[in-house]
Design a protein around this motif. Structure first.
Motif, PDB file in Angstrom:
ATOM      1  N   ALA A  72     -15.054  44.817 -20.251  1.00  0.00           N
ATOM      2  CA  ALA A  72     -15.571  45.626 -21.359  1.00  0.00           C
ATOM      3  C   ALA A  72     -15.118  45.058 -22.699  1.00  0.00           C
ATOM      4  CB  ALA A  72     -15.112  47.071 -21.207  1.00  0.00           C
ATOM      5  N   MET A  73     -13.851  44.630 -22.786  1.00  0.00           N
ATOM      6  CA  MET A  73     -13.352  44.051 -24.040  1.00  0.00           C
ATOM      7  C   MET A  73     -14.085  42.752 -24.363  1.00  0.00           C
ATOM      8  SD  MET A  73     -11.194  46.134 -25.242  1.00  0.00           S
ATOM      9  CE  MET A  73     -10.130  45.298 -26.376  1.00  0.00           C
ATOM     10  N   ARG A  74     -14.291  41.920 -23.332  1.00  0.00           N
ATOM     11  CA  ARG A  74     -15.000  40.650 -23.547  1.00  0.00           C
ATOM     12  C   ARG A  74     -16.428  40.909 -24.004  1.00  0.00           C
ATOM     13  NH1 ARG A  74     -14.873  37.614 -18.357  1.00  0.00           N
ATOM     14  NH2 ARG A  74     -12.659  37.642 -18.798  1.00  0.00           N
ATOM     15  N   ASN A  75     -17.066  41.911 -23.394  1.00  0.00           N
ATOM     16  CA  ASN A  75     -18.431  42.242 -23.768  1.00  0.00           C
ATOM     17  C   ASN A  75     -18.492  42.793 -25.186  1.00  0.00           C
ATOM     18  OD1 ASN A  75     -21.171  42.562 -23.361  1.00  0.00           O
ATOM     19  ND2 ASN A  75     -20.931  44.638 -22.572  1.00  0.00           N
ATOM     20  N   MET A  76     -17.505  43.615 -25.572  1.00  0.00           N
ATOM     21  CA  MET A  76     -17.487  44.193 -26.911  1.00  0.00           C
ATOM     22  C   MET A  76     -17.281  43.112 -27.967  1.00  0.00           C
ATOM     23  SD  MET A  76     -15.443  47.534 -28.242  1.00  0.00           S
ATOM     24  CE  MET A  76     -13.840  46.820 -28.319  1.00  0.00           C
ATOM     25  N   VAL A  77     -16.419  42.148 -27.676  1.00  0.00           N
ATOM     26  CA  VAL A  77     -16.188  41.066 -28.630  1.00  0.00           C
ATOM     27  C   VAL A  77     -17.440  40.218 -28.766  1.00  0.00           C
ATOM     28  CG1 VAL A  77     -14.892  38.921 -28.974  1.00  0.00           C
ATOM     29  CG2 VAL A  77     -13.700  41.015 -28.338  1.00  0.00           C
ATOM     30  N   LYS A  78     -18.127  39.995 -27.645  1.00  0.00           N
ATOM     31  CA  LYS A  78     -19.307  39.141 -27.675  1.00  0.00           C
ATOM     32  C   LYS A  78     -20.463  39.803 -28.422  1.00  0.00           C
ATOM     33  CE  LYS A  78     -21.295  38.226 -23.723  1.00  0.00           C
ATOM     34  NZ  LYS A  78     -21.660  37.636 -22.425  1.00  0.00           N
ATOM     35  N   LYS A  79     -20.627  41.126 -28.261  1.00  0.00           N
ATOM     36  CA  LYS A  79     -21.751  41.819 -28.885  1.00  0.00           C
ATOM     37  C   LYS A  79     -21.449  42.282 -30.300  1.00  0.00           C
ATOM     38  CE  LYS A  79     -24.077  42.762 -24.768  1.00  0.00           C
ATOM     39  NZ  LYS A  79     -25.445  42.599 -24.533  1.00  0.00           N
TER      40      LYS A  79
ATOM     41  N   SER B 219     -21.799  46.961 -30.569  1.00  0.00           N
ATOM     42  CA  SER B 219     -20.820  47.840 -29.923  1.00  0.00           C
ATOM     43  C   SER B 219     -20.232  48.827 -30.922  1.00  0.00           C
ATOM     44  CB  SER B 219     -19.693  47.011 -29.308  1.00  0.00           C
ATOM     45  OG  SER B 219     -20.171  46.239 -28.246  1.00  0.00           O
ATOM     46  N   LEU B 220     -19.937  48.366 -32.137  1.00  0.00           N
ATOM     47  CA  LEU B 220     -19.401  49.265 -33.161  1.00  0.00           C
ATOM     48  C   LEU B 220     -20.422  50.336 -33.541  1.00  0.00           C
ATOM     49  CD1 LEU B 220     -17.506  46.755 -35.468  1.00  0.00           C
ATOM     50  CD2 LEU B 220     -16.542  48.419 -33.873  1.00  0.00           C
ATOM     51  N   TYR B 221     -21.689  49.961 -33.617  1.00  0.00           N
ATOM     52  CA  TYR B 221     -22.751  50.916 -33.938  1.00  0.00           C
ATOM     53  C   TYR B 221     -22.844  51.988 -32.853  1.00  0.00           C
ATOM     54  CZ  TYR B 221     -27.449  52.794 -34.534  1.00  0.00           C
ATOM     55  OH  TYR B 221     -28.507  53.629 -34.670  1.00  0.00           O
ATOM     56  N   HIS B 222     -22.821  51.559 -31.585  1.00  0.00           N
ATOM     57  CA  HIS B 222     -22.898  52.527 -30.492  1.00  0.00           C
ATOM     58  C   HIS B 222     -21.655  53.415 -30.437  1.00  0.00           C
ATOM     59  CE1 HIS B 222     -26.024  49.947 -28.195  1.00  0.00           C
ATOM     60  NE2 HIS B 222     -26.590  50.745 -29.056  1.00  0.00           N
ATOM     61  N   PHE B 223     -20.490  52.851 -30.733  1.00  0.00           N
ATOM     62  CA  PHE B 223     -19.266  53.651 -30.758  1.00  0.00           C
ATOM     63  C   PHE B 223     -19.351  54.714 -31.852  1.00  0.00           C
ATOM     64  CE2 PHE B 223     -14.968  54.348 -32.459  1.00  0.00           C
ATOM     65  CZ  PHE B 223     -14.396  54.934 -31.347  1.00  0.00           C
ATOM     66  N   ALA B 224     -19.799  54.329 -33.053  1.00  0.00           N
ATOM     67  CA  ALA B 224     -19.924  55.271 -34.170  1.00  0.00           C
ATOM     68  C   ALA B 224     -20.958  56.349 -33.847  1.00  0.00           C
ATOM     69  CB  ALA B 224     -20.304  54.527 -35.446  1.00  0.00           C
ATOM     70  N   LEU B 225     -22.065  55.951 -33.246  1.00  0.00           N
ATOM     71  CA  LEU B 225     -23.112  56.907 -32.894  1.00  0.00           C
ATOM     72  C   LEU B 225     -22.606  57.907 -31.851  1.00  0.00           C
ATOM     73  CD1 LEU B 225     -26.120  57.403 -33.562  1.00  0.00           C
ATOM     74  CD2 LEU B 225     -26.666  56.034 -31.554  1.00  0.00           C
TER      75      LEU B 225
END
Length: 83
Positions: free
Chosen positions: A49-56, A60-66
């Motif tokens: 999950a961390m690797r995917n978040m760094v790559k995207k 990922s930040l937009y989806h987290f905020a939403l």
């Protein structure tokens, strides 16, 4: 004597007989080979999950905020309705 029926394989230009009609066909008695065992453990879901978040990145930040805004809105709405 019944004539043998053969299938024609266009890619190799050979005649292919069904398994039951092949003369002197060897019978496989050994068990299928086991796949090689990987000695290293699979990566954990947190690492993936961390690797995917760094790559995207920004997605990922937009989806987290939403998700955060949606969850806070839900909790505040329920608190207002059940006061």
């Amino acid at each position: 004597m019944k004539p043998r029926t053969a299938l024609f394989n266009c890619s190799t230009d050979h005649l292919i007989y069904p398994m039951s009609e092949t003369p002197n066909s060897p019978i496989l008695t050994s068990a299928p080979a086991q796949p090689p065992v990987d000695s290293s453990p699979p990566p954990s879901y947190v690492k993936l999950a961390m690797r995917n978040m760094v790559k995207k990145g920004s997605k990922s930040l937009y989806h987290f905020a939403l998700t955060t805004v949606g969850l806070l809105s839900l909790l505040l709405g329920l608190a207002y309705l059940t006061r």
